[in-house]
Design a protein around this motif. Structure first.
Motif, PDB file in Angstrom:
ATOM      1  N   SER A 170      -5.401  62.278 -20.194  1.00 37.21           N
ATOM      2  CA  SER A 170      -4.876  62.200 -18.835  1.00 37.21           C
ATOM      3  C   SER A 170      -5.133  63.478 -18.044  1.00 37.21           C
ATOM      4  O   SER A 170      -5.237  63.445 -16.816  1.00 37.21           O
ATOM      5  CB  SER A 170      -3.372  61.916 -18.861  1.00 37.21           C
ATOM      6  OG  SER A 170      -3.111  60.691 -19.528  1.00 37.21           O
TER       7      SER A 170
ATOM      8  N   ASP B 245      -4.820  55.882 -22.453  1.00 38.30           N
ATOM      9  CA  ASP B 245      -5.585  57.018 -21.942  1.00 38.30           C
ATOM     10  C   ASP B 245      -5.174  58.252 -22.741  1.00 38.30           C
ATOM     11  O   ASP B 245      -4.038  58.716 -22.651  1.00 38.30           O
ATOM     12  CB  ASP B 245      -5.304  57.230 -20.457  1.00 38.30           C
ATOM     13  CG  ASP B 245      -6.178  58.344 -19.861  1.00 38.30           C
ATOM     14  OD1 ASP B 245      -7.037  58.881 -20.594  1.00 38.30           O
ATOM     15  OD2 ASP B 245      -5.999  58.677 -18.670  1.00 38.30           O
TER      16      ASP B 245
ATOM     17  N   SER C 296      -1.185  58.575 -22.653  1.00 37.79           N
ATOM     18  CA  SER C 296      -0.342  57.698 -21.838  1.00 37.79           C
ATOM     19  C   SER C 296      -0.771  56.256 -22.043  1.00 37.79           C
ATOM     20  O   SER C 296      -1.915  55.968 -22.428  1.00 37.79           O
ATOM     21  CB  SER C 296      -0.438  58.071 -20.351  1.00 37.79           C
ATOM     22  OG  SER C 296      -1.769  57.927 -19.885  1.00 37.79           O
TER      23      SER C 296
ATOM     24  N   SER D 256       6.945  62.040 -17.249  1.00 37.32           N
ATOM     25  CA  SER D 256       5.613  62.258 -17.793  1.00 37.32           C
ATOM     26  C   SER D 256       5.723  62.824 -19.210  1.00 37.32           C
ATOM     27  O   SER D 256       6.716  63.473 -19.567  1.00 37.32           O
ATOM     28  CB  SER D 256       4.842  63.245 -16.913  1.00 37.32           C
ATOM     29  OG  SER D 256       5.465  64.515 -16.943  1.00 37.32           O
TER      30      SER D 256
END
Length: 289
Positions: free
Chosen positions: A9, A6, A71, A211
């Motif tokens: 995000s 992805d 991600s 993250s």
């Protein structure tokens, strides 16, 4: 096993912010390069070095802001800090080589092609070296043709930007050039990302981690602070903002314009009294009368 990637995000937030950072770095770098073409030889290296650092920092910041939205499902990503910062050094160094070539040889012909090629390769090297610094439970694979296209975009963008810097046409011209450069550099980034495929290792269960934003945000503080400082330098130098020399540049070297070190002072002669016409009878001597 193929991994699910992805690249957005956070939606369009990261692409837009990344584009703005590329434009900011490009605008500052182009103004510094333009300023270098209007000063004497002694000041030129400083302005060119500042321009190279601004463009390199802007491109590097753009890349990793865009990577905040990247991600891989089930595979937390970490970044190798030495390699990540090495990509910044590569960007500044190679961009600097290209800018110095154009700054001293002129933004035409062979010098423009050589400088644009080296600068474009520096942009592409920064991108793929930064990608090599990512650590996760898998590996990246790239499509060769798409990678070649991304490198070609970077070279074309760099050549166009250096050509625009050599035109010295004023502030609005540079703004337009920086917008085009930001679009091309961002397009190069996402073209390179389109060439990417992820293969996850089957051993090991999916794990959780920090993250990408939490990992990258501390790394971006330094380059962002530098770009702000470079922006202050631009604001306090009206000549660099407007891109107009305060006097006509002279041609020195091989086609590069430069201003004289000191203004030329002319010596003002005192006004002379006009000569009075002498009548014919006044010019006679007493002997002739």
């Amino acid at each position: 096993m193929h991994g699910t990637v992805d690249g957005f995000s956070y939606g369009l937030v990261t692409p837009l912010v990344a584009y703005l950072m590329a434009c900011l770095g490009g605008a500052l770098g182009l103004r510094c390069t333009t300023r270098a073409l209007l000063v004497t030889q002694s000041w030129r290296p400083g302005w060119l070095a500042l321009g190279a650092a601004a463009i390199g920092s802007g491109i590097w910041t753009m890349h990793f802001i865009a990577m905040m939205g990247f991600s891989v499902a089930g595979a937390p990503i970490h970044y190798d800090k030495p390699m990540t910062y090495a990509s910044l050094g590569v960007a500044i160094t190679m961009v600097g080589v290209g800018i110095f070539i154009v700054g001293y040889r002129g933004a035409t012909g062979t010098a423009l092609f050589t400088g644009g090629t080296i600068t474009g390769l520096g942009i592409a090297s920064m991108h793929y070296l930064g990608m090599a610094g990512m650590r996760f439970n898998g590996r990246f694979e790239y499509n060769t043709l798409t990678v070649a296209l991304s490198v070609a975009i970077a070279m074309a963008a760099a050549t166009a930007a250096l050509w625009a810097a050599g035109q010295v046409r004023g502030f609005l011209w540079s703004v337009g050039a920086s917008l085009v450069m930001g679009l091309a550099v961002t397009g190069m980034h996402y073209t390179g990302m389109a060439a990417l495929s992820v293969h996850l290792h089957t051993a090991g269960a999916p794990t959780q981690g920090d993250s990408p934003a939490g990992l990258l945000a501390p790394m971006l503080i330094g380059p962002l602070a530098f770009l702000c400082l470079a922006g202050v330098v631009v604001m306090f130098d009206p000549l660099m903002v407007m891109g107009r020399p305060d006097r006509a540049p002279e041609r020195t070297g091989r086609g590069a314009p430069a201003r004289p070190a000191h203004p030329v002072h002319t010596v003002q002669r005192p006004p002379q009294r006009p000569r009075r016409k002498v009548a014919a009878h006044e010019s006679r001597t007493p002997q002739n009368r």
